[in-house]
Design a protein around this motif. Sequence first.
Motif, short mmCIF file in Angstrom:
data_model
loop_
_atom_site.label_atom_id
_atom_site.label_comp_id
_atom_site.label_asym_id
_atom_site.label_seq_id
_atom_site.Cartn_x
_atom_site.Cartn_y
_atom_site.Cartn_z
N SER A 127 63.76 24.00 9.57
CA SER A 127 65.12 24.10 9.06
C SER A 127 65.22 23.38 7.72
O SER A 127 64.60 22.33 7.53
CB SER A 127 66.08 23.47 10.06
N THR B 243 66.67 26.04 16.01
CA THR B 243 67.71 27.05 15.79
C THR B 243 67.39 27.91 14.58
O THR B 243 67.60 29.11 14.59
CB THR B 243 69.09 26.38 15.62
N TRP B 244 66.86 27.26 13.51
CA TRP B 244 66.49 28.00 12.30
C TRP B 244 65.45 29.06 12.64
O TRP B 244 65.54 30.19 12.20
CB TRP B 244 65.97 27.03 11.25
N ILE C 209 64.83 30.51 15.53
CA ILE C 209 65.39 31.56 16.37
C ILE C 209 66.25 32.49 15.53
O ILE C 209 66.13 33.71 15.62
CB ILE C 209 66.20 30.95 17.54
N SER C 210 67.11 31.93 14.68
CA SER C 210 67.96 32.79 13.87
C SER C 210 67.13 33.58 12.86
O SER C 210 67.43 34.73 12.56
CB SER C 210 69.05 31.98 13.16
N ARG C 211 66.05 32.96 12.35
CA ARG C 211 65.13 33.65 11.43
C ARG C 211 64.46 34.82 12.15
O ARG C 211 64.39 35.93 11.62
CB ARG C 211 64.09 32.65 10.92
N ASN D 22 65.55 36.40 14.81
CA ASN D 22 66.57 37.41 15.10
C ASN D 22 66.88 38.23 13.86
O ASN D 22 67.02 39.45 13.93
CB ASN D 22 67.85 36.76 15.63
N ARG D 23 66.99 37.56 12.73
CA ARG D 23 67.27 38.27 11.47
C ARG D 23 66.12 39.19 11.10
O ARG D 23 66.35 40.33 10.65
CB ARG D 23 67.53 37.25 10.34
N GLU E 126 66.41 42.26 13.29
CA GLU E 126 67.50 43.11 12.81
C GLU E 126 67.09 43.90 11.57
O GLU E 126 67.35 45.10 11.47
CB GLU E 126 68.74 42.28 12.48
#
Length: 78
Positions: free
Chosen positions: A59, A2-3, A5-7, A9-10, A13
């Motif tokens: 993570s 998850t870390w 993927i969110s990294r 995505n960030r 962005e």
Amino acid sequence: MTWSISRDNRLAELRQLLHDRSATLANLTPGSAAHTGLQAECDAIYAEIKQLEGSSGCSPAVLIAITVLVLLVVLTTR
């Protein structure tokens, strides 16, 4: 996972935001207050991108868990 993927995505962005701000920056008069302020914002976005790119794919919770497990193993083998 998850870390990562969110990294990612960030990062996407921030890259898009930097692209948008850079396009606006190109249309401003260099040295103007607006140009200087937007340049500072672009620099901050770029710094955050570089920081995220340099971070590990693990993570922070996983790193802490590994550290605790290693400490437990070291302390129990004494």
